[in-house]
Write a protein that holds these residues in place. Structure first.
Motif, PDB file in Angstrom:
ATOM      1  N   GLY A 188      47.903  44.939  46.368  1.00  0.00           N
ATOM      2  CA  GLY A 188      48.270  45.691  46.216  1.00  0.00           C
ATOM      3  C   GLY A 188      49.872  45.516  46.043  1.00  0.00           C
ATOM      4  N   ALA A 189      49.748  43.851  45.767  1.00  0.00           N
ATOM      5  CA  ALA A 189      51.260  43.157  45.938  1.00  0.00           C
ATOM      6  C   ALA A 189      51.693  43.145  44.138  1.00  0.00           C
ATOM      7  N   ILE A 190      52.965  42.235  43.690  1.00  0.00           N
ATOM      8  CA  ILE A 190      52.460  41.626  42.397  1.00  0.00           C
ATOM      9  C   ILE A 190      52.026  40.453  43.238  1.00  0.00           C
ATOM     10  N   HIS A 191      51.251  39.663  41.839  1.00  0.00           N
ATOM     11  CA  HIS A 191      51.038  38.321  42.143  1.00  0.00           C
ATOM     12  C   HIS A 191      51.201  37.413  40.436  1.00  0.00           C
ATOM     13  N   VAL A 192      51.861  36.591  41.055  1.00  0.00           N
ATOM     14  CA  VAL A 192      51.963  35.116  40.748  1.00  0.00           C
ATOM     15  C   VAL A 192      51.301  33.496  40.613  1.00  0.00           C
ATOM     16  N   HIS A 193      50.311  33.367  39.567  1.00  0.00           N
ATOM     17  CA  HIS A 193      50.018  32.072  39.366  1.00  0.00           C
ATOM     18  C   HIS A 193      50.771  31.716  38.682  1.00  0.00           C
ATOM     19  N   GLY A 194      50.760  30.111  39.476  1.00  0.00           N
ATOM     20  CA  GLY A 194      51.759  29.566  38.952  1.00  0.00           C
ATOM     21  C   GLY A 194      50.684  28.018  39.413  1.00  0.00           C
ATOM     22  N   ASP A 195      51.558  27.173  37.705  1.00  0.00           N
ATOM     23  CA  ASP A 195      50.722  25.969  37.983  1.00  0.00           C
ATOM     24  C   ASP A 195      51.332  24.514  37.559  1.00  0.00           C
ATOM     25  N   ASN A 196      51.266  23.897  37.698  1.00  0.00           N
ATOM     26  CA  ASN A 196      51.908  22.381  37.633  1.00  0.00           C
ATOM     27  C   ASN A 196      50.897  21.093  37.548  1.00  0.00           C
ATOM     28  N   PRO A 197      50.341  21.410  36.330  1.00  0.00           N
ATOM     29  CA  PRO A 197      49.014  20.152  35.447  1.00  0.00           C
ATOM     30  C   PRO A 197      49.265  19.078  35.616  1.00  0.00           C
TER      31      PRO A 197
END
Ligand code: ZN
Length: 153
Positions: free
Chosen positions: A28-37
């Motif tokens: 239920g929280a704010i989700h952020v996906h991050g990636d560093n290709p």
């Protein structure tokens, strides 16, 4: 920096990458996906904001190099419980720390100051900033994924 100190720094970073703190997901929280290709680092950050934007809880899961995971682990320890303004200041301070020569890094960054050495390695800056870019995105309330490839440093 002498060799002994350097070893200590590496131990702290390795310890965080091997035993990450605040690992997990907050439903239920704010989700952020991050990636560093460029390095293959990935992170899924969840941030629970409380009244007046205080960072009530922050957790992450991820995979990648020691720098990216240690930075995320240390970040969660530092941000948890912080009022929004302080969290934003910490984001700016950490960015400055890893991108510019800071003579006297702010004390509140704590062990995060151990990551200052990445500024000599632009590829590593992206690793160190990955979790923070995700947090920045969470502050904006967005659910768009972030990539440090596009965000630059
Ligand atoms: Zn990396």
């Amino acid at each position: 920096m002498n060799a002994e100190l350097e070893e200590l720094y590496q131990q702290v970073i390795l310890d965080h990458s091997r035993r990450p703190r605040n690992k997990g997901d907050i439903p239920g929280a704010i989700h952020v996906h991050g990636d560093n290709p460029s390095c293959g680092d990935e992170i899924d950050l969840s941030v629970q904001f409380g009244p007046e934007g205080v960072v009530e809880d922050v957790k992450f899961t991820g995979a990648g190099c020691a720098i990216s995971q240690a930075s995320a682990s240390m970040m969660t320890l530092k941000l948890k419980g912080k009022p929004r303004a302080e969290a934003e200041a910490m984001l700016r301070d950490f960015h400055d720390l890893v991108t510019t020569e800071v003579a006297d890094p702010p004390k509140q960054l704590g062990d995060l100051r151990l990551l200052a050495g990445v500024r000599k390695f632009p590829q590593r800056v992206k690793c160190a900033m990955l979790a923070w870019r995700a947090f920045e995105q969470a502050l904006q309330g967005a659910r768009e994924p972030v990539t440090t490839e596009e965000a630059g440093s």
